[in-house]
Scaffold this motif. Structure first.
Motif, PDB file in Angstrom:
ATOM      1  N   ASN A 171       0.801  -1.226   0.021  1.00 15.06           N
ATOM      2  CA  ASN A 171      -0.273   0.084   0.064  1.00 15.06           C
ATOM      3  C   ASN A 171       0.860   1.172  -0.032  1.00 15.06           C
ATOM      4  O   ASN A 171       1.486   1.377   1.125  1.00 15.06           O
ATOM      5  CB  ASN A 171      -0.959   0.001   1.194  1.00 15.06           C
ATOM      6  N   SER A 172       0.795   2.207  -1.067  1.00 12.89           N
ATOM      7  CA  SER A 172       1.592   3.011  -1.291  1.00 12.89           C
ATOM      8  C   SER A 172       1.245   4.192  -0.134  1.00 12.89           C
ATOM      9  O   SER A 172       0.003   4.510  -0.036  1.00 12.89           O
ATOM     10  CB  SER A 172       1.745   3.651  -2.545  1.00 12.89           C
ATOM     11  N   GLY A 173       2.343   4.636   0.468  1.00  6.24           N
ATOM     12  CA  GLY A 173       1.941   5.996   1.499  1.00  6.24           C
ATOM     13  C   GLY A 173       1.238   5.395   2.591  1.00  6.24           C
ATOM     14  O   GLY A 173       0.656   6.012   3.299  1.00  6.24           O
ATOM     15  N   TRP A 174       1.515   4.334   2.895  1.00 14.87           N
ATOM     16  CA  TRP A 174       0.921   3.592   4.228  1.00 14.87           C
ATOM     17  C   TRP A 174       1.541   4.277   5.596  1.00 14.87           C
ATOM     18  O   TRP A 174       2.694   4.143   5.608  1.00 14.87           O
ATOM     19  CB  TRP A 174       1.307   1.968   4.353  1.00 14.87           C
ATOM     20  N   SER A 175       0.606   4.513   6.607  1.00 18.70           N
ATOM     21  CA  SER A 175       1.294   5.125   7.613  1.00 18.70           C
ATOM     22  C   SER A 175       0.607   4.698   8.738  1.00 18.70           C
ATOM     23  O   SER A 175       0.911   5.319   9.824  1.00 18.70           O
ATOM     24  CB  SER A 175       1.311   6.704   7.649  1.00 18.70           C
ATOM     25  N   THR A 176      -0.327   3.868   8.591  1.00 16.38           N
ATOM     26  CA  THR A 176      -1.046   3.130   9.868  1.00 16.38           C
ATOM     27  C   THR A 176      -0.267   2.330  10.631  1.00 16.38           C
ATOM     28  O   THR A 176       0.395   1.573  10.144  1.00 16.38           O
ATOM     29  CB  THR A 176      -2.308   2.435   9.084  1.00 16.38           C
ATOM     30  N   SER A 177      -0.714   2.338  11.887  1.00 20.42           N
ATOM     31  CA  SER A 177       0.092   1.483  12.831  1.00 20.42           C
ATOM     32  C   SER A 177      -1.083   1.085  13.814  1.00 20.42           C
ATOM     33  O   SER A 177      -2.114   1.681  13.868  1.00 20.42           O
ATOM     34  CB  SER A 177       1.364   1.945  13.398  1.00 20.42           C
ATOM     35  N   GLY A 178      -0.575  -0.107  14.526  1.00 18.93           N
ATOM     36  CA  GLY A 178      -1.556  -0.177  15.802  1.00 18.93           C
ATOM     37  C   GLY A 178      -1.646  -1.853  15.768  1.00 18.93           C
ATOM     38  O   GLY A 178      -1.312  -2.288  14.651  1.00 18.93           O
ATOM     39  N   PRO A 179      -2.154  -2.241  16.820  1.00 16.59           N
ATOM     40  CA  PRO A 179      -2.341  -3.884  16.813  1.00 16.59           C
ATOM     41  C   PRO A 179      -3.265  -4.379  16.046  1.00 16.59           C
ATOM     42  O   PRO A 179      -4.371  -3.707  15.814  1.00 16.59           O
ATOM     43  CB  PRO A 179      -2.489  -4.139  18.340  1.00 16.59           C
ATOM     44  N   ILE A 180      -3.157  -5.598  15.412  1.00 17.59           N
ATOM     45  CA  ILE A 180      -4.396  -6.229  14.581  1.00 17.59           C
ATOM     46  C   ILE A 180      -4.855  -6.930  15.433  1.00 17.59           C
ATOM     47  O   ILE A 180      -4.428  -7.844  16.288  1.00 17.59           O
ATOM     48  CB  ILE A 180      -3.469  -6.900  13.436  1.00 17.59           C
ATOM     49  N   THR A 181      -6.399  -6.951  15.244  1.00 16.60           N
ATOM     50  CA  THR A 181      -7.249  -8.019  15.870  1.00 16.60           C
ATOM     51  C   THR A 181      -7.744  -8.555  14.805  1.00 16.60           C
ATOM     52  O   THR A 181      -8.850  -8.230  14.014  1.00 16.60           O
ATOM     53  CB  THR A 181      -8.354  -7.199  16.750  1.00 16.60           C
ATOM     54  N   ALA A 182      -7.301  -9.846  14.747  1.00 16.22           N
ATOM     55  CA  ALA A 182      -7.991 -10.748  13.641  1.00 16.22           C
ATOM     56  C   ALA A 182      -9.185 -11.584  13.969  1.00 16.22           C
ATOM     57  O   ALA A 182      -8.960 -12.244  14.957  1.00 16.22           O
ATOM     58  CB  ALA A 182      -6.886 -11.785  13.064  1.00 16.22           C
ATOM     59  N   VAL A 183     -10.287 -11.162  13.502  1.00 19.92           N
ATOM     60  CA  VAL A 183     -11.502 -12.029  13.893  1.00 19.92           C
ATOM     61  C   VAL A 183     -11.942 -13.159  12.996  1.00 19.92           C
ATOM     62  O   VAL A 183     -11.954 -12.817  11.846  1.00 19.92           O
ATOM     63  CB  VAL A 183     -12.600 -11.113  13.989  1.00 19.92           C
ATOM     64  N   HIS A 184     -12.051 -14.281  13.543  1.00 18.80           N
ATOM     65  CA  HIS A 184     -12.633 -15.393  12.781  1.00 18.80           C
ATOM     66  C   HIS A 184     -13.792 -15.919  13.336  1.00 18.80           C
ATOM     67  O   HIS A 184     -14.129 -15.632  14.423  1.00 18.80           O
ATOM     68  CB  HIS A 184     -11.642 -16.545  12.724  1.00 18.80           C
ATOM     69  N   ARG A 185     -14.574 -16.891  12.681  1.00 22.54           N
ATOM     70  CA  ARG A 185     -15.718 -17.275  13.356  1.00 22.54           C
ATOM     71  C   ARG A 185     -15.402 -18.390  14.279  1.00 22.54           C
ATOM     72  O   ARG A 185     -14.533 -19.180  14.046  1.00 22.54           O
ATOM     73  CB  ARG A 185     -16.375 -18.286  12.081  1.00 22.54           C
ATOM     74  N   SER A 186     -16.140 -18.364  15.466  1.00 23.69           N
ATOM     75  CA  SER A 186     -16.053 -19.339  16.745  1.00 23.69           C
ATOM     76  C   SER A 186     -16.780 -20.616  16.275  1.00 23.69           C
ATOM     77  O   SER A 186     -16.647 -21.498  16.971  1.00 23.69           O
ATOM     78  CB  SER A 186     -16.234 -18.515  17.840  1.00 23.69           C
ATOM     79  N   ASP A 187     -18.016 -20.449  15.298  1.00 19.62           N
ATOM     80  CA  ASP A 187     -18.603 -21.625  15.040  1.00 19.62           C
ATOM     81  C   ASP A 187     -17.959 -22.283  13.979  1.00 19.62           C
ATOM     82  O   ASP A 187     -17.576 -21.803  13.143  1.00 19.62           O
ATOM     83  CB  ASP A 187     -20.209 -21.197  15.065  1.00 19.62           C
ATOM     84  N   ASP A 188     -18.395 -23.306  13.420  1.00 20.56           N
ATOM     85  CA  ASP A 188     -18.184 -24.415  12.291  1.00 20.56           C
ATOM     86  C   ASP A 188     -18.972 -23.697  11.380  1.00 20.56           C
ATOM     87  O   ASP A 188     -20.095 -23.499  11.368  1.00 20.56           O
ATOM     88  CB  ASP A 188     -18.638 -25.581  12.409  1.00 20.56           C
ATOM     89  N   SER A 189     -18.101 -23.570  10.154  1.00 18.99           N
ATOM     90  CA  SER A 189     -18.790 -22.603   9.175  1.00 18.99           C
ATOM     91  C   SER A 189     -18.090 -23.030   7.734  1.00 18.99           C
ATOM     92  O   SER A 189     -16.954 -23.120   7.417  1.00 18.99           O
ATOM     93  CB  SER A 189     -18.917 -21.066   9.366  1.00 18.99           C
ATOM     94  N   TYR A 217      -6.460 -22.218  13.849  1.00 24.63           N
ATOM     95  CA  TYR A 217      -5.405 -21.857  14.971  1.00 24.63           C
ATOM     96  C   TYR A 217      -6.111 -21.170  16.036  1.00 24.63           C
ATOM     97  O   TYR A 217      -7.039 -20.716  16.008  1.00 24.63           O
ATOM     98  CB  TYR A 217      -4.446 -20.893  13.866  1.00 24.63           C
ATOM     99  N   SER A 218      -5.269 -21.418  16.995  1.00 26.93           N
ATOM    100  CA  SER A 218      -5.554 -20.704  18.275  1.00 26.93           C
ATOM    101  C   SER A 218      -5.005 -19.638  18.565  1.00 26.93           C
ATOM    102  O   SER A 218      -3.959 -19.021  19.269  1.00 26.93           O
ATOM    103  CB  SER A 218      -4.985 -21.652  19.496  1.00 26.93           C
ATOM    104  N   THR A 219      -5.636 -18.506  17.561  1.00 23.59           N
ATOM    105  CA  THR A 219      -5.008 -17.296  17.594  1.00 23.59           C
ATOM    106  C   THR A 219      -6.018 -16.103  17.179  1.00 23.59           C
ATOM    107  O   THR A 219      -7.218 -16.542  16.909  1.00 23.59           O
ATOM    108  CB  THR A 219      -3.933 -17.066  16.696  1.00 23.59           C
ATOM    109  N   GLY A 220      -5.986 -14.998  17.642  1.00 21.72           N
ATOM    110  CA  GLY A 220      -6.978 -13.980  17.196  1.00 21.72           C
ATOM    111  C   GLY A 220      -8.347 -14.225  17.996  1.00 21.72           C
ATOM    112  O   GLY A 220      -8.006 -14.451  19.128  1.00 21.72           O
ATOM    113  N   THR A 221      -9.198 -13.513  17.537  1.00 27.00           N
ATOM    114  CA  THR A 221     -10.562 -13.207  18.287  1.00 27.00           C
ATOM    115  C   THR A 221     -11.576 -14.110  17.616  1.00 27.00           C
ATOM    116  O   THR A 221     -11.642 -13.842  16.396  1.00 27.00           O
ATOM    117  CB  THR A 221     -10.969 -11.871  18.340  1.00 27.00           C
ATOM    118  N   GLY A 222     -12.419 -14.979  18.386  1.00 29.84           N
ATOM    119  CA  GLY A 222     -13.554 -15.443  17.701  1.00 29.84           C
ATOM    120  C   GLY A 222     -14.666 -14.947  17.715  1.00 29.84           C
ATOM    121  O   GLY A 222     -14.879 -14.199  18.905  1.00 29.84           O
ATOM    122  N   ALA A 223     -15.759 -14.936  17.027  1.00 33.06           N
ATOM    123  CA  ALA A 223     -16.818 -14.528  17.091  1.00 33.06           C
ATOM    124  C   ALA A 223     -18.056 -15.398  16.538  1.00 33.06           C
ATOM    125  O   ALA A 223     -17.962 -15.921  15.592  1.00 33.06           O
ATOM    126  CB  ALA A 223     -17.036 -13.076  16.446  1.00 33.06           C
TER     127      ALA A 223
END
Lengths: 366, 315
Positions: A171-189, A217-223
């Motif tokens: 991404n050209s001119g990228w200046s965003t920072s901060g932690p990433i919260t990766a959200v995945h499905r917590s139910d089978d889908s 994977y056991s990582t990120g946030t499930g919803a």
């Protein structure tokens, strides 16, 4: 003590009442009865058929059934959104007349035969296309380009900050920072399975787990559910998730890398990848299973899609249901049926696909 | 005098139809609950048998056997319920004491009514409240805990930005079980013999000392049963966990991360809709484990109460 006893009885009554009211959820939305038959529809169809399968088809099936029953007031159709696997099992065992599924029948399932069909004959046709969007919540960021390895690393927890070099490089001119919260499905889908299938095909070095309904994977946030994922992404700045594109709302949708370009999601691009994909290895004249071309390099195609199928018999042992199923699936896969499904958020099949599917549906023996 | 020389045996009461009817219906009611319990147990055991012996590698996380699969879930179930009880019990005892011994009669009645009303709120509403209000609002507190108490294992690591952690779930569960524990405790505290209380006051005890010496010892078995009833609800709570928790297949004491051990009930609710084949058996088998956990918890509570029977109000 008297009061305690009364309280206990009250509690039992309350629990009983809750348990009983809980059942009401299964009783499903019955489509409104059709208007008084002043126009006297020409339909002569009558009877009852039952289907079961993918919950992702639930909303579309409801609108199809409502429309179909309005046209054919003597027909009753039910669809139990009990899950793709459960739907295929019920169809194989002859419990339902048709099934909806997010994954095509496997070779083993086809070899095992179908209880309700004459000579194990079956048809399998795509019902609709459900594009999956990678949604993100980054205020001030309108456009985000990501290639598959980067998406895989984000959801696997290997990239944890938006300032990561891999993201900045795309991404050209990228200046965003901060932690990433990766959200995945917590139910089978099926959404998770197709998302994982895309990543494991395009970025096999990073996404090493076999695609399956649960998130591996056991990582990120499930919803829970599509709405849960959307809600979670909305609630946290710096969140990213995957969900049915139609539900993205005002969240940003990432462009994914196809070939050497970044492709934004669109219904046309989603239909194009399905149209451009070869038939599955086990496909036949009546089995239109598709081997999705996830690795497409054509920038007119958006390969992160889910194809939902309908399964029915080629010839029914119970001859009475054959005309009903034929008429219903014929409607579902017609231009009108696809337009009705599109209102619930899926991408319609292309005209060529509709023609091919209709030809297969016509082979159902009445 | 001769007329009174009746037979020495027991005098048999005359059996009246009403007695007979009541006796039979009471037996039937008592028997029915046992039949229901037995039916559930038989169903659970029969349906879960394939999962104990079969290959459950199709489940999430490729578990080697069923016990590997269920361990984090059983841990999460007990851990979240324990946390909920940890928050709810002191608060409930406080509210109950306030209602029974501190508040003016008018206020006490109103407050008692409000608490009972809280018990009538459906759990799905608590779940929505958790997602929409509590989880986003509590993230700054988790940040603070992580920053200043991060050296404790409970608050270590990365704070989940959505607030969908096991601590949030435990707080919602605590709110849900507070009314149960409170109303039971209130009734028990009101049963304290007036003579004990007045004797304590007459000896010069302050109100707090009177409560400590007369009310709490008298109510202890009741408090324990109230706590166990609340714990039972927290152990089995499904909707809130399914909606609110960000689950992962881990055993972890961290309270503020996105990778939380899920609970058995929540896991069944999430995965049953798409389950088929042996996955159904495995999920039902986890239900059997939950059944056993609740039985054990209740038995322990019974044992604790029986051990302290000498102090109960019966004497």
């Amino acid at each position: 003590m008297k009061l305690t006893k009364l309280g206990t009885i009250g509690a039992i009554v309350a629990v009983g009442a809750l348990a009983l009211t809980g059942c009401a959820a299964n009783e499903g939305a019955k489509p409104a009865p059709s208007a008084a038959p002043t126009e006297a529809p020409a339909s002569t169809l009558a009877g009852t058929i039952a289907g079961a399968g993918a919950s992702s088809q639930g909303a579309a099936q409801e609108s199809w059934i409502a429309a179909f029953q309005t046209e054919n007031p003597d027909v009753t159709i039910s669809y139990d959104p009990s899950g793709s696997g459960a739907g295929r099992e019920a169809f194989i065992g002859g419990g339902v007349s048709y099934a909806g599924t997010d994954s095509a029948l496997s070779d083993d399932e086809i070899a095992g035969g179908f209880e309700g069909c004459v000579a194990d004959s079956f048809i399998q046709v795509p019902a609709f296309i459900d594009p999956i969007a990678v949604v993100f919540n980054l205020p001030g960021v309108a456009q985000l380009n990501l290639d598959a390895p980067t998406i895989a690393k984000i959801f696997k927890g290997e990239i944890t900050d938006w300032s990561d070099a891999a993201i900045a490089a795309q991404n050209s001119g990228w200046s965003t920072s901060g932690p990433i919260t990766a959200v995945h499905r917590s139910d089978d889908s099926g959404t998770t399975k197709n998302f994982a299938d895309y990543l494991s095909k395009v970025a096999p070095d990073v996404w090493t787990e076999k695609p399956a309904d649960p998130f591996p994977y056991s990582t990120g946030t499930g919803a829970q559910g599509t709405s849960g994922v959307i809600e979670a992404v909305k609630s946290a700045q710096g969140a990213i998730g995957y969900a049915a594109a139609s539900r993205a709302g005002d969240l940003g949708i990432a462009r994914i890398k196809v070939g050497d370009q970044y492709v934004a999601f669109s219904d046309e691009a989603a239909a194009a990848v399905v149209a451009g994909s070869p038939a599955a290895d086990n496909a036949s004249a009546t089995n239109l299973a598709i081997k999705l071309n996830r690795k497409t390099t054509n920038p007119a195609e958006y390969p992160l899609v889910l194809v939902s199928y309908l399964i029915a018999c080629g010839e029914y042992k119970d001859a009475a249901v054959a005309p009903l199923v034929k008429a219903y699936i014929g409607y579902v896969t017609s231009a009108a049926g696809q337009a009705a499904a599109a209102e619930t958020g899926s991408a319609p099949l292309s005209a060529d696909q509709i023609a091919a599917v209709q030809a297969v549906v016509a082979t159902i023996v009445e | 005098m001769t007329a009174t020389a009746t037979e020495p045996g027991r005098i048999r009461a005359k059996v009246r139809p009403a007695d007979r009817t009541f006796f039979i219906s009471a037996i039937a009611a008592g028997g029915l609950i046992l039949v229901a319990l037995a039916a559930v147990a038989v169903f659970l055991i029969a349906e879960s048998a394939p999962a104990f012996v079969g290959d459950v590698s199709a489940m999430n996380g490729d578990p080697a056997n069923f016990w590997v699969y269920v361990a984090p879930l059983a841990f999460g179930t007990v851990w979240s319920a324990f946390l909920a009880l940890l928050f709810a019990l002191p608060l409930s005892i406080g509210i109950a004491l306030f209602i029974s011994h501190y508040a003016p009669r008018r206020v006490a009645q109103g407050l008692g009514y409000v608490i009972d009303l809280l018990a009538a709120v459906p759990s799905v509403v608590f779940g929505l409240w958790g997602i929409k209000v509590l989880a986003p609002a509590i993230v700054p507190i988790y940040d603070w805990l992580n920053q200043y108490l991060g050296w404790l294992p409970f608050f270590a690591g990365q704070v989940d930005r959505t607030g969908r952690t096991i601590l949030t779930v435990a707080i919602v569960l605590a709110v849900m079980i507070i009314p149960i524990i409170t109303s039971l405790c209130r009734e028990i505290f009101l049963q304290t013999p007036k003579l004990h209380e007045e004797a304590a006051l007459a000896l010069g005890a302050t109100r707090w000392e009177m409560i400590r010496m007369a009310v709490l010892p008298f109510g202890r078995p009741g408090i324990i049963s109230a706590a166990m009833l609340g714990l039972g609800r927290a152990l089995g709570e499904t909707m809130v966990v399914a909606m609110l928790l960000s689950p992962a297949l881990v055993i972890s004491f961290v309270l503020t991360s996105g990778q939380n051990p899920s609970t058995i009930a929540g896991n069944i609710a999430l995965n049953f809709p798409e389950a088929h084949g042996i996955a159904v058996n495995a999920l039902i088998a986890t239900g059997l484990v939950l059944f056993v956990i609740t039985l054990v918890v209740n038995s322990v509570a019974r044992w604790v109460i029986a051990r302290r029977a000498a102090f109960s109000g019966a004497n």
